[in-house]
Design a protein around this motif. Structure first.
Motif, mmCIF file in Angstrom:
data_model
loop_
_atom_site.group_PDB
_atom_site.id
_atom_site.type_symbol
_atom_site.label_atom_id
_atom_site.label_comp_id
_atom_site.label_asym_id
_atom_site.label_seq_id
_atom_site.Cartn_x
_atom_site.Cartn_y
_atom_site.Cartn_z
ATOM 1 N N SER A 176 0.814 -1.214 0.000
ATOM 2 C CA SER A 176 0.000 0.000 0.000
ATOM 3 C C SER A 176 0.850 1.269 0.000
ATOM 4 O O SER A 176 1.925 1.321 0.601
ATOM 5 C CB SER A 176 -0.920 0.019 1.225
ATOM 6 O OG SER A 176 -1.823 -1.066 1.195
ATOM 7 N N ILE A 213 -1.375 8.283 0.474
ATOM 8 C CA ILE A 213 -1.268 9.599 -0.153
ATOM 9 C C ILE A 213 -2.186 10.557 0.583
ATOM 10 O O ILE A 213 -3.300 10.203 0.958
ATOM 11 C CB ILE A 213 -1.610 9.542 -1.659
ATOM 12 C CG1 ILE A 213 -1.300 10.897 -2.320
ATOM 13 C CG2 ILE A 213 -3.050 9.108 -1.902
ATOM 14 C CD1 ILE A 213 -1.316 10.853 -3.842
ATOM 15 N N LYS A 227 -6.711 13.013 -4.863
ATOM 16 C CA LYS A 227 -7.803 12.117 -5.276
ATOM 17 C C LYS A 227 -7.594 11.607 -6.697
ATOM 18 O O LYS A 227 -7.878 10.442 -6.998
ATOM 19 C CB LYS A 227 -9.144 12.841 -5.158
ATOM 20 C CG LYS A 227 -9.613 13.048 -3.724
ATOM 21 C CD LYS A 227 -10.961 13.765 -3.671
ATOM 22 C CE LYS A 227 -11.450 13.884 -2.230
ATOM 23 N NZ LYS A 227 -12.749 14.615 -2.143
ATOM 24 N N SER A 260 -5.001 8.844 -6.545
ATOM 25 C CA SER A 260 -5.367 7.639 -5.792
ATOM 26 C C SER A 260 -6.594 6.909 -6.335
ATOM 27 O O SER A 260 -6.663 5.669 -6.269
ATOM 28 C CB SER A 260 -5.611 7.999 -4.325
ATOM 29 O OG SER A 260 -6.676 8.931 -4.189
ATOM 30 N N LYS A 261 -7.564 7.635 -6.878
ATOM 31 C CA LYS A 261 -8.839 7.013 -7.263
ATOM 32 C C LYS A 261 -8.702 5.906 -8.306
ATOM 33 O O LYS A 261 -9.348 4.851 -8.181
ATOM 34 C CB LYS A 261 -9.818 8.084 -7.760
ATOM 35 C CG LYS A 261 -11.247 7.567 -7.908
ATOM 36 C CD LYS A 261 -12.209 8.712 -8.232
ATOM 37 C CE LYS A 261 -13.643 8.184 -8.355
ATOM 38 N NZ LYS A 261 -14.585 9.304 -8.661
ATOM 39 N N TYR A 282 -3.301 2.647 -3.634
ATOM 40 C CA TYR A 282 -3.324 3.906 -2.901
ATOM 41 C C TYR A 282 -4.412 3.949 -1.822
ATOM 42 O O TYR A 282 -5.536 3.481 -2.038
ATOM 43 C CB TYR A 282 -3.557 5.075 -3.853
ATOM 44 C CG TYR A 282 -2.315 5.507 -4.606
ATOM 45 C CD1 TYR A 282 -1.339 6.286 -3.979
ATOM 46 C CD2 TYR A 282 -2.124 5.142 -5.936
ATOM 47 C CE1 TYR A 282 -0.197 6.687 -4.668
ATOM 48 C CE2 TYR A 282 -0.991 5.550 -6.631
ATOM 49 C CZ TYR A 282 -0.034 6.314 -5.994
ATOM 50 O OH TYR A 282 1.084 6.713 -6.667
ATOM 51 N N TYR A 283 -4.056 4.539 -0.692
ATOM 52 C CA TYR A 283 -5.035 4.831 0.360
ATOM 53 C C TYR A 283 -4.864 6.283 0.789
ATOM 54 O O TYR A 283 -3.771 6.706 1.165
ATOM 55 C CB TYR A 283 -4.836 3.914 1.572
ATOM 56 C CG TYR A 283 -5.629 4.375 2.783
ATOM 57 C CD1 TYR A 283 -7.019 4.469 2.732
ATOM 58 C CD2 TYR A 283 -4.977 4.752 3.963
ATOM 59 C CE1 TYR A 283 -7.745 4.909 3.830
ATOM 60 C CE2 TYR A 283 -5.699 5.186 5.074
ATOM 61 C CZ TYR A 283 -7.084 5.269 4.993
ATOM 62 O OH TYR A 283 -7.796 5.709 6.081
ATOM 63 N N MET A 284 -5.942 7.043 0.682
ATOM 64 C CA MET A 284 -5.940 8.441 1.120
ATOM 65 C C MET A 284 -6.733 8.530 2.422
ATOM 66 O O MET A 284 -7.956 8.397 2.421
ATOM 67 C CB MET A 284 -6.566 9.330 0.044
ATOM 68 C CG MET A 284 -6.642 10.805 0.427
ATOM 69 S SD MET A 284 -7.253 11.799 -0.986
ATOM 70 C CE MET A 284 -7.819 13.268 -0.122
#
Length: 334
Positions: free
Chosen positions: A67, A70, A138, A141-142, A148-150
């Protein structure tokens, strides 16, 4: 060279000292500062960062060695997330306004973060059309939720819970339940709403003062809610706030200098803002106990302070040398 802290660094988060500001206290009005720079990565944001990471781990969102975390941030959350995440085995990418101090950006790189800079003001703005840092985070990461983990400190309830479960109980215990006024700067709203919610459950008579920055400010970590919409995390519980105080650049810098002269405390600009609000609040009181959150110290802000004439280089170096209550950090500032 990247610096990675030991995984046991997280055991140092919280239990920060509460010190009396004796030069400003009177017989009937006592003033205390909660020195959040004693957290391992140097600020109040260590609490929220750790709670958000642990929450994501519990929910199975974060996977070691795979992972990437961000986050859009004006500095302290980024430093905390990078330091803690790296210690726990995660990579970090930070989206940060280019106006943030060079010291802050160098610390983030030193801790191993990849930086994406935007032309936002000091705090990434929330609200349509003004959220370049948030929008970029976003956008990155999206498309890759598998990697990605925001955490999104602006909406994440773990940010609130960090202070409800740690900062609030610590202040109540450290003041033996005598606190009458709680003051904190406002960015995401996690610190003030989490701490205040706990304290008001203990005593409904406690007054909560929220400190925002003036428009077009230089106070890293704070925001002005006329320029930027209030984050959703704050909106949920803004009713815990009894009074608002708008800190100015000049008032905050003057308070930071005064703290260095009178208390030998070298504080960051937002801590100066809280001190400005404490002084103004104390003037209206006959008796009571004020507690203010001093979010970080002044070690990241030499260039800002010299540029804005708060200190000369020699005055800053002398203030740093003579400073009391400085903590050891889990990273090097050099």
């Amino acid at each position: 060279m990247t610096a990675v802290a030991s995984p046991d660094v997280v055991q140092r988060i919280g239990q920060t000292p509460l010190v009396e500001l004796r030069s400003f206290s009177t017989k009937n009005v006592k003033m205390y500062a909660k020195l959040e720079w004693h957290n391992p990565f140097g600020s109040v944001k260590d609490r929220a960062a750790y709670w958000m990471i642990k929450d994501a781990e519990k929910r199975g969102i974060l996977k070691k060695d795979k992972s990437i975390i961000i986050e859009p941030t004006s500095g302290n959350t980024g430093i905390a997330l990078t330091g803690i995440a790296s210690a726990l085995g995660y990579k970090v990418e930070i989206v940060i306004p280019e106006k943030v101090s060079e010291e802050t950006k160098n610390i983030l790189r030193h801790l191993g973060a990849t930086l994406h800079e935007t032309s936002d003001d000091l705090c990434p703005r929330v609200g349509s059309g003004t959220d370049q840092s948030i929008a970029l985070a976003k956008a990155i990461s999206k498309p890759r939720p598998d990697i990605y983990y925001m955490p999104n400190q602006y909406e994440n309830d773990a940010n609130f819970l960090a202070h409800y479960e740690s900062t609030g109980p610590e202040i109540w215990k450290q003041t033996n339940g005598t606190v009458t006024h709680f003051l904190a700067g406002c960015g995401t709203g996690g610190t003030i709403t989490g701490t205040a919610t706990y304290l008001k459950e203990k005593s409904k008579s406690i007054k909560v003062v929220a400190v925002q920055a003036q428009k077009n400010h230089l106070l890293q970590g704070l925001r002005n809610f006329e320029e930027s919409a209030m984050p959703d995390l704050f909106k949920k519980r803004q009713s815990v706030v009894d009074e608002w105080f708008t800190a100015t650049n000049k008032g905050s810098f003057d308070a930071a200098r005064l703290l260095a002269e009178k208390e030998r405390l070298l504080v960051g600009p937002s801590s100066g803002s809280v001190m400005e609000s404490m002084l103004a609040t104390a003037q209206k009181m006959d008796s009571g106990v004020l507690v203010g959150i001093f979010a970080d110290d002044g070690r990241k802000f030499k260039s800002l302070y010299v540029r804005e004439g708060v200190f000369t280089e020699q005055e800053y170096d002398r203030a740093l040398k003579n400073a009391k209550h400085m903590s050891s950090l889990a990273y090097s500032l050099s």
